[in-house]
Design an enzyme around this catalytic site. Sequence first.
Site, short mmCIF file in Angstrom:
data_model
loop_
_atom_site.label_atom_id
_atom_site.label_comp_id
_atom_site.label_asym_id
_atom_site.label_seq_id
_atom_site.Cartn_x
_atom_site.Cartn_y
_atom_site.Cartn_z
N SER A 24 0.86 -1.18 0.00
CA SER A 24 0.00 0.00 0.00
C SER A 24 0.90 1.23 0.00
O SER A 24 1.93 1.25 0.67
CB SER A 24 -0.92 0.00 1.22
OG SER A 24 -0.15 -0.10 2.41
N SER A 240 6.45 -0.08 10.19
CA SER A 240 5.30 0.35 9.41
C SER A 240 5.71 1.45 8.46
O SER A 240 6.42 2.39 8.84
CB SER A 240 4.19 0.86 10.34
OG SER A 240 3.17 1.51 9.61
N LYS A 241 5.25 1.35 7.19
CA LYS A 241 5.55 2.40 6.21
C LYS A 241 4.97 3.73 6.64
O LYS A 241 5.51 4.79 6.36
CB LYS A 241 5.00 2.02 4.83
CG LYS A 241 5.68 0.82 4.20
CD LYS A 241 5.25 0.62 2.76
CE LYS A 241 3.79 0.29 2.64
NZ LYS A 241 3.44 -1.00 3.25
N SER A 242 3.78 3.68 7.30
CA SER A 242 3.13 4.92 7.69
C SER A 242 3.59 5.41 9.05
O SER A 242 3.15 6.44 9.53
CB SER A 242 1.60 4.72 7.71
OG SER A 242 1.26 3.65 8.56
N GLY A 243 4.49 4.64 9.69
CA GLY A 243 5.02 5.04 10.98
C GLY A 243 6.42 5.60 10.84
O GLY A 243 6.76 6.27 9.88
#
Length: 311
Positions: A24, A240-243
């Site tokens: 994603s 996490s990519k979003s973290g």
Amino acid sequence: MKPPTGSASEGASGGLYRGRFAPSPTGDLHAGSIMAALGSWLFARRAGGEWLVRIEDLDPPREEAGAARRQLRMLAAMGLVPDGPVEYQSTRSAIYQQALDQLVERGQAFACHCSRSDLSAVGGIHRECVARRRRQNPAIRLRVPAGSRVTFVDRILGECTQDVSGTVGDFVLRRADGWWAYQLAVVVDDGAQRVTDVVRGADLLDSTPRQILLQRALGLPTPGYAHLPLILGLDGTKLSKSGAAPAVDPEDPVAALHAAWLALGQPLGAVPRGGTPQAFLEAASAAFDPALVPSNPQPAAVHNRGVTLHE
């Protein structure tokens, strides 16, 4: 807990092996996602099959501008080139709608007006509608009959079971905000792309029983599954990519590949420490042994939502 045996030269359905990597675009690829990319590629290459890439861009509020482009550039720098065009879920709404209509017409899916606060009063699990008011745009959920249990054999973790009705309940296929839910999109796309084997991180283990139920409802074949170990940060949580997980340096692709190789439990001396990505991948595909891939080192991650591993 013993991984299943069987031929590695074909997919779970007995035909040509087709695997995939489906990030994603919520941020740049990090060590964990590189391991998932390499692991899925290695399983496909060992089977003499095909490897696809799909961008799961279904949640615009969480996506980062340019992330998909950077992810594909990083894969290319590492020599992980898909055997076909890259698919984007954001372009596939019509096929999701067709599948949803089929489920609704059969009574297997239904409109749900329940909010999160409504469901909090019943433990957060939807077994029947408890909405206190109708919403203008209700969610659509899959109907999960009482007693729905799913057991499957994971190539790394062995036999796994989840009581989907008891621990998950009726789950969302289209969200109340209009966006497609991950569970529906991934099942429809895996079916449309003829994916025979799914290799991904163990953080998605608890999604697998739901996806199997949905495959059955839609009359789609169930692929084989292999859930790779998570790479944890210094604080013990999943990267996490979003973290705050650090992105992998695209200027040093072999170092990233080497770190992923070791995380997959493979022998240190089987691959070069330097040289080109192509040389690394050639050595890695020849030496890769799925039996050496470790199970997830963090029990809480693989027991999420009641998924039981049978020792």
